[in-house]
Design a protein around this motif. Structure first.
Motif, PDB file in Angstrom:
ATOM      1  N   VAL A   1       0.860  -1.177   0.000  1.00 58.55           N
ATOM      2  CA  VAL A   1       0.000   0.000   0.000  1.00 58.55           C
ATOM      3  C   VAL A   1       0.897   1.229   0.000  1.00 58.55           C
ATOM      4  O   VAL A   1       1.843   1.319   0.785  1.00 58.55           O
ATOM      5  CB  VAL A   1      -0.934   0.032   1.230  1.00 58.55           C
ATOM      6  N   SER A   2       0.612   2.177  -0.889  1.00 57.91           N
ATOM      7  CA  SER A   2       1.376   3.428  -0.922  1.00 57.91           C
ATOM      8  C   SER A   2       0.420   4.606  -0.868  1.00 57.91           C
ATOM      9  O   SER A   2      -0.713   4.534  -1.359  1.00 57.91           O
ATOM     10  CB  SER A   2       2.266   3.490  -2.157  1.00 57.91           C
ATOM     11  N   TYR A   3       0.900   5.684  -0.241  1.00 61.99           N
ATOM     12  CA  TYR A   3       0.108   6.889  -0.064  1.00 61.99           C
ATOM     13  C   TYR A   3       0.926   8.105  -0.469  1.00 61.99           C
ATOM     14  O   TYR A   3       2.161   8.119  -0.331  1.00 61.99           O
ATOM     15  CB  TYR A   3      -0.269   7.085   1.414  1.00 61.99           C
ATOM     16  N   LEU A   4       0.229   9.145  -0.879  1.00 62.40           N
ATOM     17  CA  LEU A   4       0.819  10.465  -1.046  1.00 62.40           C
ATOM     18  C   LEU A   4       0.015  11.404  -0.156  1.00 62.40           C
ATOM     19  O   LEU A   4      -1.219  11.454  -0.254  1.00 62.40           O
ATOM     20  CB  LEU A   4       0.764  10.930  -2.501  1.00 62.40           C
ATOM     21  N   PHE A   5       0.713  12.123   0.738  1.00 58.24           N
ATOM     22  CA  PHE A   5       0.073  13.009   1.700  1.00 58.24           C
ATOM     23  C   PHE A   5       0.477  14.461   1.456  1.00 58.24           C
ATOM     24  O   PHE A   5       1.621  14.735   1.095  1.00 58.24           O
ATOM     25  CB  PHE A   5       0.528  12.695   3.137  1.00 58.24           C
ATOM     26  N   LEU A   6      -0.433  15.373   1.735  1.00 53.03           N
ATOM     27  CA  LEU A   6      -0.140  16.794   1.887  1.00 53.03           C
ATOM     28  C   LEU A   6      -0.142  17.042   3.382  1.00 53.03           C
ATOM     29  O   LEU A   6      -1.090  16.655   4.073  1.00 53.03           O
ATOM     30  CB  LEU A   6      -1.216  17.647   1.203  1.00 53.03           C
ATOM     31  N   VAL A   7       0.945  17.687   3.901  1.00 52.38           N
ATOM     32  CA  VAL A   7       1.096  17.822   5.350  1.00 52.38           C
ATOM     33  C   VAL A   7       1.359  19.288   5.726  1.00 52.38           C
ATOM     34  O   VAL A   7       2.515  19.711   5.799  1.00 52.38           O
ATOM     35  CB  VAL A   7       2.251  16.933   5.873  1.00 52.38           C
ATOM     36  N   PRO A   8       0.299  20.094   5.970  1.00 55.22           N
ATOM     37  CA  PRO A   8       0.512  21.455   6.483  1.00 55.22           C
ATOM     38  C   PRO A   8       0.504  21.461   8.012  1.00 55.22           C
ATOM     39  O   PRO A   8      -0.307  20.760   8.637  1.00 55.22           O
ATOM     40  CB  PRO A   8      -0.683  22.227   5.918  1.00 55.22           C
ATOM     41  N   ARG A   9       1.414  22.259   8.611  1.00 55.30           N
ATOM     42  CA  ARG A   9       1.517  22.325  10.073  1.00 55.30           C
ATOM     43  C   ARG A   9       1.985  23.695  10.527  1.00 55.30           C
ATOM     44  O   ARG A   9       2.595  24.436   9.766  1.00 55.30           O
ATOM     45  CB  ARG A   9       2.528  21.308  10.598  1.00 55.30           C
ATOM     46  N   VAL A  10       1.764  23.955  11.796  1.00 56.31           N
ATOM     47  CA  VAL A  10       2.332  25.121  12.474  1.00 56.31           C
ATOM     48  C   VAL A  10       3.156  24.573  13.623  1.00 56.31           C
ATOM     49  O   VAL A  10       2.778  23.586  14.259  1.00 56.31           O
ATOM     50  CB  VAL A  10       1.225  26.061  13.004  1.00 56.31           C
ATOM     51  N   GLY A  11       4.306  25.201  13.892  1.00 55.28           N
ATOM     52  CA  GLY A  11       5.150  24.692  14.959  1.00 55.28           C
ATOM     53  C   GLY A  11       6.009  25.764  15.583  1.00 55.28           C
ATOM     54  O   GLY A  11       5.988  26.927  15.181  1.00 55.28           O
ATOM     55  N   ARG A  12       6.776  25.333  16.580  1.00 56.41           N
ATOM     56  CA  ARG A  12       7.690  26.241  17.272  1.00 56.41           C
ATOM     57  C   ARG A  12       8.965  25.511  17.612  1.00 56.41           C
ATOM     58  O   ARG A  12       8.935  24.361  18.053  1.00 56.41           O
ATOM     59  CB  ARG A  12       7.066  26.777  18.548  1.00 56.41           C
ATOM     60  N   GLU A  13      10.081  26.199  17.377  1.00 54.64           N
ATOM     61  CA  GLU A  13      11.388  25.690  17.790  1.00 54.64           C
ATOM     62  C   GLU A  13      11.747  26.297  19.135  1.00 54.64           C
ATOM     63  O   GLU A  13      11.598  27.502  19.341  1.00 54.64           O
ATOM     64  CB  GLU A  13      12.464  26.052  16.762  1.00 54.64           C
ATOM     65  N   PHE A  14      12.222  25.466  20.024  1.00 55.91           N
ATOM     66  CA  PHE A  14      12.717  25.909  21.319  1.00 55.91           C
ATOM     67  C   PHE A  14      14.232  25.751  21.279  1.00 55.91           C
ATOM     68  O   PHE A  14      14.742  24.628  21.301  1.00 55.91           O
ATOM     69  CB  PHE A  14      12.100  25.069  22.450  1.00 55.91           C
ATOM     70  N   ASN A  15      14.939  26.876  21.170  1.00 52.59           N
ATOM     71  CA  ASN A  15      16.389  26.855  21.023  1.00 52.59           C
ATOM     72  C   ASN A  15      17.048  26.662  22.380  1.00 52.59           C
ATOM     73  O   ASN A  15      16.868  27.471  23.292  1.00 52.59           O
ATOM     74  CB  ASN A  15      16.861  28.151  20.360  1.00 52.59           C
ATOM     75  N   ILE A  16      17.812  25.608  22.489  1.00 52.62           N
ATOM     76  CA  ILE A  16      18.521  25.277  23.721  1.00 52.62           C
ATOM     77  C   ILE A  16      19.892  25.944  23.724  1.00 52.62           C
ATOM     78  O   ILE A  16      20.397  26.363  24.757  1.00 52.62           O
ATOM     79  CB  ILE A  16      18.646  23.748  23.857  1.00 52.62           C
ATOM     80  N   SER A  17      20.514  26.034  22.544  1.00 48.51           N
ATOM     81  CA  SER A  17      21.810  26.677  22.368  1.00 48.51           C
ATOM     82  C   SER A  17      21.893  27.136  20.910  1.00 48.51           C
ATOM     83  O   SER A  17      20.925  27.037  20.174  1.00 48.51           O
ATOM     84  CB  SER A  17      22.949  25.697  22.689  1.00 48.51           C
ATOM     85  N   GLU A  18      23.051  27.639  20.502  1.00 50.21           N
ATOM     86  CA  GLU A  18      23.228  28.040  19.107  1.00 50.21           C
ATOM     87  C   GLU A  18      23.144  26.840  18.168  1.00 50.21           C
ATOM     88  O   GLU A  18      22.788  26.985  17.009  1.00 50.21           O
ATOM     89  CB  GLU A  18      24.570  28.740  18.916  1.00 50.21           C
ATOM     90  N   ARG A  19      23.479  25.664  18.653  1.00 49.05           N
ATOM     91  CA  ARG A  19      23.521  24.458  17.819  1.00 49.05           C
ATOM     92  C   ARG A  19      22.300  23.553  17.953  1.00 49.05           C
ATOM     93  O   ARG A  19      21.955  22.837  17.030  1.00 49.05           O
ATOM     94  CB  ARG A  19      24.765  23.633  18.147  1.00 49.05           C
ATOM     95  N   PHE A  20      21.665  23.529  19.120  1.00 52.57           N
ATOM     96  CA  PHE A  20      20.591  22.570  19.382  1.00 52.57           C
ATOM     97  C   PHE A  20      19.242  23.245  19.587  1.00 52.57           C
ATOM     98  O   PHE A  20      19.153  24.297  20.207  1.00 52.57           O
ATOM     99  CB  PHE A  20      20.901  21.738  20.632  1.00 52.57           C
ATOM    100  N   ALA A  21      18.191  22.571  19.079  1.00 49.09           N
ATOM    101  CA  ALA A  21      16.814  23.029  19.279  1.00 49.09           C
ATOM    102  C   ALA A  21      15.884  21.821  19.295  1.00 49.09           C
ATOM    103  O   ALA A  21      16.230  20.751  18.790  1.00 49.09           O
ATOM    104  CB  ALA A  21      16.404  23.993  18.178  1.00 49.09           C
TER     105      ALA A  21
END
Length: 174
Positions: free
Chosen positions: A106-126
């Motif tokens: 079985v195969s699918y094609l999806f459209l995936v719209p989202r809203v999100g937020r990044e929480f930055n822990i440091s300059e390198r990690f989130a």
């Protein structure tokens, strides 16, 4: 999976030269989500936008399942002390998912719209949290052979269905 691996190598090679420009960078992600499954990804940043690609799978003893996703991110709103990238984002993506058992593919094609937020822990990690929907654009089913419980199987066409989607990602910025 061999094609997916070659696709990732191609994208890494393609985007590896873009790091030299200002306000750009490459991010590596690891996450879990629906419909992306357990996934690894790569994002290329251009100012407040990103282009992303990920490959996912889920361990199952009777089913081989994987997903390939291509996403566009637009960052807006707020600020962070660790990066110029705004923490809130809108994500629009296309995803191909395939599952295979000894009885069917079985195969699918999806459209995936989202809203999100990044929480930055440091300059390198989130850490990124996102929520939205996924829309089944197409579904293709191919029967290999009758399954033992085929007498009880019903054929449903889920094309056009709208389902909830969510994701959690760890991000490392180069």
């Amino acid at each position: 999976m061999k094609k997916a691996f070659l696709g990732i190598l191609f994208l890494v090679f393609l985007f590896s030269g873009t790091r030299a420009y200002p306000q750009q960078g490459i991010n590596v992600t690891a996450g879990i989500g629906l419909p992306e499954l357990i996934n690894l990804g790569l994002r290329v940043q251009f100012n407040q936008t990103q282009l992303g690609f990920s490959v996912g799978t889920f361990p199952d003893p009777v089913e081989d399942i994987y997903s390939l996703a291509a996403d566009y991110y637009y960052h807006f709103g707020g600020s962070s002390e660790f990066t110029d990238l705004r923490p809130w984002f809108f994500k629009a993506g296309l995803e191909y998912s395939k599952s295979e058992t000894e009885w069917e593919e079985v195969s699918y094609l999806f459209l995936v719209p989202r809203v999100g937020r990044e929480f930055n822990i440091s300059e390198r990690f989130a850490i990124a949290l996102e929520a939205g929907i996924f829309v089944i654009l197409s579904e293709k089913e191919k029967e290999k052979r009758d399954s033992p419980e085929s007498i009880w199987n019903f054929e449903f066409d889920f094309t056009g269905s709208v389902l909830p989607a969510a994701g959690l990602n760890l991000i490392y910025r180069f």
